[in-house]
Enzyme design. Structure first.
Site, PDB file in Angstrom:
ATOM      1  N   CYS A 179       0.826  -1.199   0.000  1.00  0.00           N
ATOM      2  CA  CYS A 179       0.000   0.000   0.000  1.00  0.00           C
ATOM      3  C   CYS A 179       0.870   1.263   0.000  1.00  0.00           C
ATOM      4  CB  CYS A 179      -0.949  -0.057   1.193  1.00  0.00           C
ATOM      5  SG  CYS A 179      -2.284   1.163   1.188  1.00  0.00           S
ATOM      6  N   ILE A 180       0.778   2.103   1.028  1.00  0.00           N
ATOM      7  CA  ILE A 180       1.539   3.350   1.105  1.00  0.00           C
ATOM      8  C   ILE A 180       2.935   3.139   1.687  1.00  0.00           C
ATOM      9  CG2 ILE A 180       0.712   4.004   3.400  1.00  0.00           C
ATOM     10  CD1 ILE A 180       1.220   6.361   0.354  1.00  0.00           C
TER      11      ILE A 180
END
Length: 220
Positions: free
Chosen positions: A140-141
């Site tokens: 994800c991030i």
């Protein structure tokens, strides 16, 4: 026939909950994938205050304080250690699940963008594993931290062109991917998958995480 070695995964969590901590689906699916592959994991989290606490029904900030380690212990079923106790020589692979807590608690990307800093305990963990030529997975991030700490790596942020541009400017190579896919940097032993950077179904996120874990295992 020689028995396969049981690998040891270190998993760093950023709290509990996608809006202000670790993304729960991504975290649990990571642990499940490691276990299904027949390997072991140990969860870690920094013993610090959360940057913010949100009401998940209204998305409004709440006037209370929470601790990242205590919150992350919810996901780990209390089997968690403070990140200051992490010893890279005890582990074969490092995995960093995502969630907004990554960008608020583990680093300052949410506030500072390209001028971000990474929590020293997290940065030293990433650097130590990389220097030992041990694989690192980021979901994800979380690749923002890897790309910031290890210049010139190849990662994915899904299809987020704004984030792509920020890290391309600092020397990273970014490759677009869907939630089922992974991006592999063989030279640096880094594997990334976008998970909920996209509007994805949990089954798609799970497929991407399974591929990431399997690729990390092959890299050892």
């Amino acid at each position: 026939m020689m028995a396969l070695k049981t690998l040891r995964f270190a998993v760093i969590l950023a709290g509990c909950g996608n809006k202000d901590g670790a993304e729960i689906h991504e975290s649990v699916l990571t642990l499940l994938s490691i276990d299904r592959a027949g390997h072991q994991y140990q969860c870690f989290a920094p013993n610090i205050s959360q940057a913010r606490v949100l009401n998940f029904l209204t998305n409004e900030e709440m006037p209370e304080k929470r601790n990242v380690l205590i919150e992350a212990a919810r996901i780990a079923r209390s089997q968690i250690k403070p990140l200051q106790d992490f010893k890279p020589e005890d582990f074969d692979i490092l995995v960093l699940p995502g969630g907004s807590g990554v960008a608020h608690n583990l680093c300052t990307f949410a506030r500072d963008g390209a001028k971000m800093t990474v929590l020293p305990e997290v940065e030293s963990s990433i650097r130590a594993m990389h220097q030992a030529h041990k694989p690192i997975g980021a979901l994800c991030i979380a690749p923002v931290m890897v790309a910031h700490v290890l210049k010139g790596v190849t990662v994915t942020f899904g299809r987020d062109e704004k984030i792509n541009a920020l890290f391309q400017a600092s020397g990273a190579t970014t490759i677009n991917s869907d939630a089922r896919g992974i991006v592999v940097d063989e030279a640096n032993k880094i594997v990334t998958t976008p998970c909920y950077m996209l509007d994805a179904r949990i089954s798609e996120v799970g497929e991407g995480i399974d591929k990431l874990i399997q690729q990390l295992i092959r890299m050892v």
